[in-house]
Design an enzyme around this catalytic site. Structure first.
Site, mmCIF file in Angstrom:
data_model
loop_
_atom_site.group_PDB
_atom_site.id
_atom_site.type_symbol
_atom_site.label_atom_id
_atom_site.label_comp_id
_atom_site.label_asym_id
_atom_site.label_seq_id
_atom_site.Cartn_x
_atom_site.Cartn_y
_atom_site.Cartn_z
ATOM 1 C CE LYS A 2 -10.590 -7.362 21.512
ATOM 2 N NZ LYS A 2 -10.764 -8.466 20.354
ATOM 3 C CE1 TYR A 47 16.815 9.763 34.767
ATOM 4 C CE2 TYR A 47 14.745 9.633 33.242
ATOM 5 C CZ TYR A 47 15.294 9.777 34.426
ATOM 6 O OH TYR A 47 14.623 9.989 35.678
HETATM 7 C C1 LIG Z 1 -11.190 -8.236 18.873
HETATM 8 C C2 LIG Z 1 -11.894 -8.890 18.281
HETATM 9 C C3 LIG Z 1 -12.451 -8.194 17.060
HETATM 10 C C4 LIG Z 1 -12.091 -7.214 16.577
HETATM 11 O O1 LIG Z 1 -11.099 -7.207 15.623
HETATM 12 P P1 LIG Z 1 -10.722 -5.940 15.051
HETATM 13 O O2 LIG Z 1 -9.312 -6.448 14.069
HETATM 14 O O3 LIG Z 1 -10.287 -4.921 15.749
HETATM 15 O O4 LIG Z 1 -11.759 -5.522 14.032
HETATM 16 C C5 LIG Z 1 -13.281 -9.291 16.417
HETATM 17 N N1 LIG Z 1 -13.718 -10.454 17.134
HETATM 18 C C6 LIG Z 1 -12.994 -11.137 17.956
HETATM 19 C C7 LIG Z 1 -13.424 -12.363 18.547
HETATM 20 C C8 LIG Z 1 -12.122 -10.362 18.718
HETATM 21 O O5 LIG Z 1 -11.722 -10.683 19.936
#
Ligand SMILES: *Cc1c(COP(=O)(O)O)cnc(C)c1O
Length: 370
Positions: free
Chosen positions: A35, A263
């Site tokens: 994601k 800046y």
């Molecule tokens: C993003 C996500 C993960 C991964 O989590 P990490 O801490 O990056 O391992 C696992 N499960 C779900 C449902 C997520 O949304």
């Protein structure tokens, strides 16, 4: 040619997956969360590179899933996020697996599938403590029965939950969540003994072997960062970041003592020195809060960022005797000779977590896969 690039090592990425496989004994599956543009690493390429080595992909929304399907990804894809009724056709058209978290959502899907004489694979999301999306454990029992009664439309393939504190070992809430989840899973498996149960994120893979169940969901760990300094699963200590962030000197000038830089002149030179300009700024996702705090590697040495970071550039005081010149490479994250700047130390300076920095690198920074 771009001056600023994110470089991703395919070998390091695949080696991390291998280390995770070795760390979860048995035949447990790996669902790789890609994601948010694969945590900033580039959704399509990361999925293409890894698809022969993982069992599932996890994305947060329908569009991310469709992007994968359109780019040759054939492994199952679970969409973690919520959906609205008008998106159901998209899930079915692209054969994406849906997260269900209430009877209302289940009914919307049943209605669609009934009308179109089709079915869809679903994972039930149980809320064991996050108090965000998910059906409560007691209500889950009723919903599981409902799903069972409608298995003509709802193919019940998975059940999952998410942990609050998994990066902390022996945490009471985590142990409670695991116990609650297992009770619901035991009940649900009456309806499908092959149901895939999954709860372990990276933190849990580090500290809770009893959480591995049928599938694990290592996100940050696969990209190369352990979310805890006390990972009890020693197989994972060799996990290594696959990403580095590089740029180039685009200007160099010698300045006198007592000269203000950038800046608002928040940096004043303390002696005659050489100030170089680097082609990266907060517009690339390199945080402005690193102004007068962060550093870069040039010719294997650390040099401080001086003055306020601009949208497209930042300045570094490399000292009067440095040989740094236009065109030289600088490392903002990664190794150069025997020096290293880690994402974790930048995250700490920015008072945030690695995840947020990774997902903040902007689209204009090209990702190179080596
Ligand atoms: C993003 C996500 C993960 C991964 O989590 P990490 O801490 O990056 O391992 C696992 N499960 C779900 C449902 C997520 O949304």
């Amino acid at each position: 040619m771009h001056l600023t690039t994110i470089e991703i090592s395919k070998q390091v990425l695949l080696n991390n997956i291998q280390l995770i496989r070795a760390a979860i004994p048995g035949t447990g599956k790996i669902c790789f969360p890609v994601k948010a543009n694969a945590y900033g690493h580039g959704l399509i390429k990361i999925a293409q590179i890894t698809q022969d080595y993982v069992d599932y992909f996890g994305v947060s929304c329908l569009n991310e899933g469709i992007t994968l399907k359109k780019n040759g990804i054939t492994k199952p894809i679970l969409v973690f996020g919520a959906f609205s009724a008008e998106l159901i056709s998209g899930f079915i058209k692209h054969q994406l697996e849906i997260t269900i978290s209430s009877e209302l959502k289940a009914k919307q899907i049943i209605q669609y599938c009934h009308q179109h004489n089709t079915s869809v694979k679903i994972h039930l999301k149980v809320d064991t403590g996050m108090n965000r999306v998910g059906v409560r454990p007691d209500t889950a029992i009723k919903l599981i029965k409902f799903i069972g009664e409608n298995n003509k439309y709802l193919e019940f393939v998975g059940i999952y939950s998410h942990l609050v504190n998994s990066e902390i070992a022996n945490d009471e809430l985590t142990l409670q969540q695991l116990q609650t989840f297992k009770q619901v899973v035991d009940f649900a498996k009456q309806y499908n003994p092959n149901l895939i149960s999954h709860i372990a994120n990276s933190g849990a893979i580090c500290n809770y072997p009893q959480s591995y169940l049928d599938m694990v969901r290592p996100g940050i760990m696969t990209y190369g960062y352990l979310p805890t300094t006390t990972c009890t699963n020693t197989n994972l200590h060799k996990i290594t970041p696959c990403l580095s962030l590089k740029s180039k000197i685009i200007y160099a000038k010698v300045v006198k003592q007592n000269i203000g830089v950038s800046y608002h002149h928040t940096y004043i030179t303390s002696q005659d020195t050489k100030i170089v300009t680097i082609a990266i700024g907060y517009g690339d996702g390199y945080r402005r809060s690193l102004s007068n705090q962060g550093y870069v590697l040039l010719h294997g040495k650390k040099h401080p960022i001086c003055g306020n970071i601009c949208m497209d550039m930042l300045m570094v005081d490399i000292g009067a005797t440095s040989k740094g010149k236009v065109g030289d490479e600088v490392i903002l994250i990664g190794k150069q000779q025997d020096q290293e700047i880690t994402l974790q130390e930048l995250a700490q300076m920015c008072n945030t977590i690695t995840y947020e920095l990774l997902t903040g690198f902007s689209a204009r920074v090209p990702r190179h896969y080596i």
